[in-house]
Scaffold this motif. Structure first.
Motif, mmCIF file in Angstrom:
data_model
loop_
_atom_site.group_PDB
_atom_site.id
_atom_site.type_symbol
_atom_site.label_atom_id
_atom_site.label_comp_id
_atom_site.label_asym_id
_atom_site.label_seq_id
_atom_site.Cartn_x
_atom_site.Cartn_y
_atom_site.Cartn_z
ATOM 1 N N ARG A 145 -9.824 -7.140 1.015
ATOM 2 C CA ARG A 145 -8.936 -7.689 -0.024
ATOM 3 C C ARG A 145 -8.064 -6.576 -0.597
ATOM 4 O O ARG A 145 -6.852 -6.741 -0.770
ATOM 5 C CB ARG A 145 -9.786 -8.328 -1.123
ATOM 6 N N SER A 146 -8.696 -5.431 -0.822
ATOM 7 C CA SER A 146 -7.945 -4.320 -1.397
ATOM 8 C C SER A 146 -6.884 -3.823 -0.399
ATOM 9 O O SER A 146 -5.751 -3.537 -0.782
ATOM 10 C CB SER A 146 -8.958 -3.252 -1.794
ATOM 11 N N LEU B 6 -4.015 -6.362 -0.411
ATOM 12 C CA LEU B 6 -3.196 -6.243 -1.625
ATOM 13 C C LEU B 6 -2.293 -5.007 -1.550
ATOM 14 O O LEU B 6 -1.127 -5.059 -1.952
ATOM 15 C CB LEU B 6 -4.090 -6.198 -2.870
ATOM 16 N N LYS B 7 -2.838 -3.911 -0.995
ATOM 17 C CA LYS B 7 -2.013 -2.688 -0.860
ATOM 18 C C LYS B 7 -0.840 -2.958 0.092
ATOM 19 O O LYS B 7 0.284 -2.523 -0.137
ATOM 20 C CB LYS B 7 -2.863 -1.537 -0.309
ATOM 21 N N ILE C 124 0.607 -5.874 0.702
ATOM 22 C CA ILE C 124 1.614 -6.728 0.047
ATOM 23 C C ILE C 124 2.400 -5.896 -0.976
ATOM 24 O O ILE C 124 3.628 -6.010 -1.070
ATOM 25 C CB ILE C 124 0.947 -7.949 -0.650
ATOM 26 N N ASN C 125 1.686 -5.025 -1.675
ATOM 27 C CA ASN C 125 2.345 -4.172 -2.670
ATOM 28 C C ASN C 125 3.411 -3.279 -2.013
ATOM 29 O O ASN C 125 4.503 -3.102 -2.538
ATOM 30 C CB ASN C 125 1.288 -3.302 -3.349
ATOM 31 N N GLU D 135 1.173 -8.002 -10.672
ATOM 32 C CA GLU D 135 -0.182 -8.509 -10.450
ATOM 33 C C GLU D 135 -0.138 -10.010 -10.096
ATOM 34 O O GLU D 135 -0.842 -10.472 -9.192
ATOM 35 C CB GLU D 135 -1.009 -8.270 -11.713
ATOM 36 N N LEU E 189 1.199 -10.483 -6.527
ATOM 37 C CA LEU E 189 0.164 -10.146 -5.537
ATOM 38 C C LEU E 189 -0.845 -11.284 -5.420
ATOM 39 O O LEU E 189 -1.232 -11.698 -4.326
ATOM 40 C CB LEU E 189 -0.568 -8.863 -5.953
ATOM 41 N N ASP E 190 -1.227 -11.810 -6.573
ATOM 42 C CA ASP E 190 -2.222 -12.884 -6.592
ATOM 43 C C ASP E 190 -1.665 -14.144 -5.919
ATOM 44 O O ASP E 190 -2.352 -14.803 -5.132
ATOM 45 C CB ASP E 190 -2.598 -13.173 -8.056
ATOM 46 N N LEU F 145 -1.426 -13.556 -2.036
ATOM 47 C CA LEU F 145 -2.764 -13.565 -1.430
ATOM 48 C C LEU F 145 -3.351 -14.981 -1.441
ATOM 49 O O LEU F 145 -3.892 -15.446 -0.441
ATOM 50 C CB LEU F 145 -3.696 -12.598 -2.171
#
Ligand code: HEM
Length: 313
Positions: free
Chosen positions: A48-49, A52-53, A55-56, A92, A95-96, A99
């Motif tokens: 997940r991390s 997220l990285k 997508i960031n 945030e 990102l949410d 995801l």
């Protein structure tokens, strides 16, 4: 899905890497929350991390491009481009959102399509009726000099909708929902205290013989009967099989949290079925079975053999 969300092309290394992380994430989404080396939960947290990285990073690249005034028609029109330009969501929240949509919109639709591929060979009459429906649509389009399917074509896919509903009923891609009592509730003689979690098991409703005749049987025609019954008020009131009732068929959940992608999912399935039945004959290459652990999947990957039909359309 990843293409519409972030303009990620299938097959390229970064998409494949994201897919790998996504599979690991999915395996641990419903698992004992043991954050210990080697557990599915720990691996899911790590994936997940990483996602997220990723997508960031994509977001930062886009923001950079926007600052430099570089235009990209495809990227400007995907979901990430849209939220960056037209919303005031925080990093945030974006990102949410991305995801969640990758999670909610990918596995569900693809498993539903796999379930249709799995159920249909056991019901050759349904394949025949689908072929007739889609051949007629394709013929009319050819006559009108059109090629791409449009909304009017989709609206003509009446029997296809029955096949989709039956696939979702019997396949139960999502087996239960998550709810929490916000106050003390008394329901049918049961007390549910405030704060308790409630898991409505929609699969149990879809397979209830009191609601669906021979519930384990793949029978798309039951939806035609249902339509007939609901248009005939008097027969509905005397029937046990009131599966037109929203409480008896809820593959997309219900209420304010109803699936945001329900119409898109049905459309995706219909378009897939259109091309499948018009162009291909398929059969299961080896015996496989749908298992829910906790998400519906095929242990052997549902191997099929496919033959191209020499369509005369
Ligand atoms: C056959 C495919 C699908 C099935 C069976 C399905 C099923 C569900 C279910 C049961 C829920 C929970 C509803 C509830 O709690 O009452 C849900 C929520 C959701 N689904 Fe789907 N879904 C599908 C496809 C999609 C697609 C394609 C998308 C988006 C592209 C999507 C986006 C969402 C979102 C955003 C939510 C959360 C809604 C909210 O909590 O407000 N789903 N889905």
């Amino acid at each position: 899905m990843a293409k519409h969300i972030m303009s990620l092309d299938p097959g390229v290394p970064e998409t494949e890497q994201l897919k790998k992380e996504y599979i690991t994430f999915m395996k641990g989404v419903v698992s004992p929350p043991l954050n210990l080396p080697g557990t599915a939960y720990r691996k899911a947290l790590q994936s997940r991390s990483t996602i997220l990285k990723f997508i960031n990073r994509k977001m930062d690249e886009r923001v950079e491009k926007m600052k430099e005034g570089i235009e990209d028609l495809e990227e400007d029109n995907d979901l990430l481009g849209w939220v960056l330009k037209h919303s005031n969501l925080s990093t945030e929240q974006i990102l949410d959102l991305i995801l969640s949509l990758l999670f909610a919109g990918h596995e569900t639709s693809s498993v539903s399509i796999a379930l249709a591929i799995y159920f249909l060979p056991g019901c050759p009459r349904a394949i025949q009726q689908l072929r007739e429906e889609h051949t007629e649509i394709a013929r009319a389009k050819k006559q009108a000099g059109e090629t791409d399917l449009n909304w009017d074509d989709y609206k003509k896919m009446e029997f296809t909708q029955c096949v989709i509903s039956e696939t979702l009923r019997l396949g139960n891609v999502v087996r239960f929902l998550h709810r929490k009592a916000l106050k003390d509730v008394r329901y049918k003689g049961y007390d549910i205290p405030c704060g308790w979690k409630v898991l409505p098991v929609i699969a149990a409703v879809h397979l209830d013989p009191l609601l669906f005749d021979h519930p384990q049987h793949f029978n798309p025609w039951r939806w035609q009967e249902m339509k007939q019954q609901s248009s005939d008020q008097s027969s509905t009131s005397s029937s046990n099989y009131n599966y037109g009732n929203n409480n008896s068929f809820m593959p997309f959940g219900g209420g304010p949290r109803l699936c945001a992608g329900s119409e898109l999912a049905k459309l995706e399935m219909a378009v897939f079925i259109h091309h499948l039945v018009l162009n291909y004959h398929w059969e299961l290459a080896e015996k496989d079975q749908a298992f829910a652990f906790p998400f519906v999947d095929f242990p052997k990957g549902l191997p099929i053999t496919v033959r191209h039909l020499n369509s005369c359309i």
